[in-house]
Design an enzyme around this catalytic site. Sequence first.
Site, short mmCIF file in Angstrom:
data_model
loop_
_atom_site.label_atom_id
_atom_site.label_comp_id
_atom_site.label_asym_id
_atom_site.label_seq_id
_atom_site.Cartn_x
_atom_site.Cartn_y
_atom_site.Cartn_z
N ASP A 169 0.87 -1.17 0.00
CA ASP A 169 0.00 0.00 0.00
C ASP A 169 0.91 1.22 0.00
O ASP A 169 1.58 1.51 0.99
CB ASP A 169 -0.88 0.00 1.25
CG ASP A 169 -1.65 1.30 1.42
OD1 ASP A 169 -1.72 2.08 0.46
OD2 ASP A 169 -2.16 1.53 2.53
N SER A 181 0.32 4.39 -0.03
CA SER A 181 -0.18 5.64 0.53
C SER A 181 0.85 6.25 1.48
O SER A 181 1.36 5.58 2.36
CB SER A 181 -1.48 5.39 1.30
OG SER A 181 -2.46 4.83 0.47
N GLY A 182 1.13 7.53 1.28
CA GLY A 182 2.08 8.23 2.14
C GLY A 182 3.52 8.12 1.71
O GLY A 182 4.41 8.61 2.40
N SER A 238 4.56 8.99 -1.52
CA SER A 238 4.68 9.78 -2.75
C SER A 238 4.47 8.95 -4.00
O SER A 238 5.09 9.20 -5.02
CB SER A 238 6.05 10.48 -2.82
OG SER A 238 7.10 9.57 -3.12
N ASP A 283 8.38 15.72 -2.89
CA ASP A 283 8.32 14.36 -3.41
C ASP A 283 9.10 14.21 -4.72
O ASP A 283 9.92 13.29 -4.88
CB ASP A 283 6.86 13.95 -3.65
CG ASP A 283 6.05 13.94 -2.36
OD1 ASP A 283 6.65 13.95 -1.27
OD2 ASP A 283 4.81 13.94 -2.45
N SER A 292 2.06 9.02 -6.02
CA SER A 292 1.56 9.83 -7.13
C SER A 292 2.71 10.51 -7.86
O SER A 292 2.74 10.55 -9.10
CB SER A 292 0.57 10.88 -6.62
OG SER A 292 1.18 11.75 -5.68
N ALA A 293 3.67 11.05 -7.11
CA ALA A 293 4.83 11.67 -7.76
C ALA A 293 5.66 10.63 -8.50
O ALA A 293 6.17 10.89 -9.59
CB ALA A 293 5.69 12.39 -6.71
N ALA A 294 5.80 9.44 -7.92
CA ALA A 294 6.57 8.38 -8.58
C ALA A 294 5.93 7.99 -9.90
O ALA A 294 6.63 7.75 -10.90
CB ALA A 294 6.69 7.17 -7.66
#
Length: 437
Positions: free
Chosen positions: A152, A154-155, A157, A203, A159-161
């Site tokens: 999981d 979440s937390g 980054s 991030d 989305s940035a990856a």
Amino acid sequence: MGEFSWPTEDELQEMRNKVSEMSGRDAEVVRVVVSPYRICPLGAHIDHQGGTVSAMTINKGILLGFVPSGDTEVVLRSGQFDGEVRFSIDEIQQPRNSVKKHHVVHASDSAKIKEECKWGNYARGALYALQSRGNNLTQGIIGYICGSDNLDSSGLSSSAAVGIAYLLALESANGMNVSPLDNIEYDRLIENGYLGLRNGILDQSAILLSRYGCLMRMDCKSKEYEIIQPREPQNSDKTKIQKSYKVLLAFSGLRCALTNNPGYNCRVAECQEAAKFLLCASGKAEMDPRLCNVEEEVYEAHKNELEPTLAKRAEHYFTENRRVAKGLEAWKSGNSQDFGKLISASGLSSIYNYECGSEPLIQLNEILQRAPGVFGARFSGAGFRGCCLALVDADRAEEAASYVRSEYFELQPELASQLNADSAVLICKPGDCARVI
């Protein structure tokens, strides 16, 4: 791969085979983007205010196998989600979300939010970012993307990856030579301009600039950065931080998209309101209302005049900047204990001054603080979902992980049941920067 341990040769070959099946090309010509997740030991929630941050990547993240499509089409499949994303690089991309006066994010096409957030948004956002700076792309990609198994993200980054993975793939397919600093700006355009999330550049900077075993420091106002290596040991010296620590990630089971949580954007706005008040008080009302433009002496002189909520946001900013400075010195000297204490202090300020972190995450953080061998802990990311991180004595990492897993499952059985038992608590190693193989 050597010391990096991720991705393995088997993982790379699996990506090549997937893209080979999709495209009909030989697996040998498939390129793979490696885009790692990041942790932020110190410097939380101050990047959007131009503060100084620290970060490092871990040996988990996003892999994107791809080949140039030979035309303008982009065709994507995922290891995590069903379906296929298709669009043309000839399409002019428009922002999907916009931040309104009260900082609530509204979707421009609500019927597609769920699919777009998981799929099309980041790939189309990468095209949007490149188009917005006048780049003329002629090649699409055929690609297959997946995250680390049973994790999981979440937390961390993620989305940035993902955004960076799509940027690097499109740039590689089109023969573009783009600097890491330019790609930091491009990914900021995906997050801020295309998706409407009011975050900073921590991030992207960590993912694009990190080096194995080092800590990345960035001044988010000037964009100046440095890569800091810990002190080399002398003879019997036991403080070499690469040998003494591992990163523990403990997951809460909470999941939600940041763009759907107005709490994050509201806190950014509150920081700006605090900055605006303090700049006006010092006769500098014309300056950009970010806390990096406020002298600390001005804050100390006028902090009691701030509305209580704004005072807390400013207090977090200025104390976190100081913690980053102290933490860099501890890191340079190889002092894991002092570095860990500062991580814990940062986490407490995030809870009490920045006021983020739901009850399960706060409970998880408290469990980590009690775990054997833990130098310091805090929750990772914005604090509304995801995971907590800890710096732990390498010799006691397994013991700590077992303790955290047992204690959290007892406190939050419903959330814990949503986690994969094998990856609810992970022991990680440092990673490297994003790159194309």
